[in-house]
Motif scaffolding. Structure first.
Motif, short mmCIF file in Angstrom:
data_model
loop_
_atom_site.label_atom_id
_atom_site.label_comp_id
_atom_site.label_asym_id
_atom_site.label_seq_id
_atom_site.Cartn_x
_atom_site.Cartn_y
_atom_site.Cartn_z
N VAL A 1 0.82 -1.21 0.00
CA VAL A 1 0.00 0.00 0.00
C VAL A 1 0.85 1.26 0.00
O VAL A 1 0.59 2.19 -0.77
CB VAL A 1 -0.96 -0.01 1.21
CG1 VAL A 1 -1.70 1.32 1.30
CG2 VAL A 1 -1.95 -1.15 1.09
N ARG B 1 -4.49 5.38 -0.29
CA ARG B 1 -3.95 4.39 0.65
C ARG B 1 -4.98 4.01 1.70
O ARG B 1 -5.13 2.83 2.07
CB ARG B 1 -2.67 4.92 1.29
CG ARG B 1 -1.49 5.02 0.32
CD ARG B 1 -0.20 5.28 1.04
NE ARG B 1 -0.12 6.64 1.55
CZ ARG B 1 0.37 7.67 0.88
NH1 ARG B 1 0.84 7.51 -0.36
NH2 ARG B 1 0.42 8.88 1.42
N ARG C 1 -6.65 0.19 1.98
CA ARG C 1 -6.55 -0.58 3.23
C ARG C 1 -7.93 -1.01 3.71
O ARG C 1 -8.12 -2.15 4.13
CB ARG C 1 -5.86 0.26 4.31
CG ARG C 1 -4.36 0.38 4.14
CD ARG C 1 -3.71 0.86 5.44
NE ARG C 1 -2.33 1.25 5.22
CZ ARG C 1 -1.92 2.48 4.95
NH1 ARG C 1 -2.82 3.46 4.85
NH2 ARG C 1 -0.65 2.75 4.74
#
Length: 333
Positions: free
Chosen positions: A139, A174, A178
């Motif tokens: 990530v 990001r 996630r």
């Protein structure tokens, strides 16, 4: 057409509601009793004997006990794994039971969005540029053009799609990757965001498959301009459907040609639906295909499209059944 005993295979959403800690859209892909009852009524009105069998395990128990049907009308999405939609068709093929819809290979391919898009790219069909994020360790290094769109790799029915899935900054990218990965599993799909109109194309048949029609999805205030799970649930308030689309005729024609080519390329059978968006230059591009399109008699996109084209639910189901019978070499006579 002779009277057929038609088994219905499906996964009921009410049996798989989310537990504490699970996402609220856990059962988004699964069917309601309204769908099972509507399909049963349509089959009965066509002169057939509908036999609700339940999910894949219940189907297996029925067949192991010596149960017999002339055809299985398959709605089963499956519950686990990226090949879950292929489980019931694989069982039916092994036992040589005729069924509606796509085969195991097509269903597994089309549920995995990255694999599906690679096949389109290999054949030169337009689809947004994408990449997969394999796990949490990837990530921080993620670097893609923005804005982008983040999706679970192998989900449908808007599952996992929220307003924040359209990301415009590296931090948001990001964060959302996630969230999606931790909630729905890795890998996660990140693709180019297309800013144009969204439309879906319904297709019926096999060798001589035909476009049923195209439907534009106009997003209303509160929708976030995204066809998310929430938007689909509240479609009466959050979207407006246009059949035919309020787009240039040449754009609609191009979208339909691309959709039909996608349907044929991936080996879809009997019925399906292709979702597209226009890019900044107004060119259609394939987002995904649904070879196991929803058939709720009121709210499913393919059903709404058919109704707007003058085809009643009963007739839609009749065409799907006849296409399956023709494909299996049984015209129902």
């Amino acid at each position: 057409m002779r009277r057929l005993r038609v088994g219905l295979c499906y996964d009921l959403a009410e049996k798989h509601q989310p537990r504490p800690g699970e996402p609220p859209d856990k059962a988004a892909e699964l069917d309601s009793r309204e769908t099972v009852e509507g399909l049963s009524q349509a089959l009965a009105s066509l002169g057939h004997e509908p036999l609700p069998l339940g999910d894949g395990r219940e189907l297996l128990q029925f067949l192991q006990a010596g149960g017999r049907v002339d055809l299985v009308f398959n709605l089963s999405e499956g519950l686990t794994g990226r090949s879950r939609e292929a489980q019931v068709p694989a069982l039916l093929e092994m036992l040589e039971v005729p069924y509606t819809g796509a085969d195991p290979l097509t269903l597994a391919l089309c549920l995995d969005k990255a694999m599906f898009k690679r096949v389109l790219q290999a054949e030169g069909l337009p689809t947004p540029v994408f990449r997969t994020v394999e796990g949490p360790s990837a990530v921080e290094a993620l670097d893609v053009p923005l804005p982008a769109f983040v999706k679970p790799l192998a989900e449908g029915s808007g599952k996992g799609i929220q307003a924040d899935c359209r990301v415009e900054s590296p931090e948001a990218l990001r964060r959302v990757v996630r969230r999606v990965g931790e909630t729905y599993g890795w890998p996660v799909l990140v693709e180019e965001y297309l800013p144009g109109a969204e439309l879906t194309v319904g297709i019926l048949g096999n060798g001589a498959a035909r476009v049923l029609g195209s439907m534009q999805i106009e997003f209303l205030p509160g929708s976030g301009e995204i066809y998310s799970y929430r938007t689909k649930q509240d479609y009466l308030d959050l979207v407006r459907y246009h059949v035919p689309p309020q787009l240039p005729a040449e754009t609609v024609q191009a979208a339909q040609e691309i959709a039909l080519a996608t349907y044929r390329l991936t080996g879809c059978r009997d019925f399906g639906r292709v979702d597209l968006r226009l890019d900044a230059r107004g060119r259609p591009s394939v987002l995904e295909i649904n070879p196991l399109a929803g058939l709720n008699p009121v709210s499913s996109d393919l059903v709404i499209l058919a109704r707007r084209r003058g085809m009643e639910y009963r007739d839609l189901i009749g065409e799907i059944v006849q296409a399956a019978l023709d494909r299996h070499g049984n015209n129902g006579s």
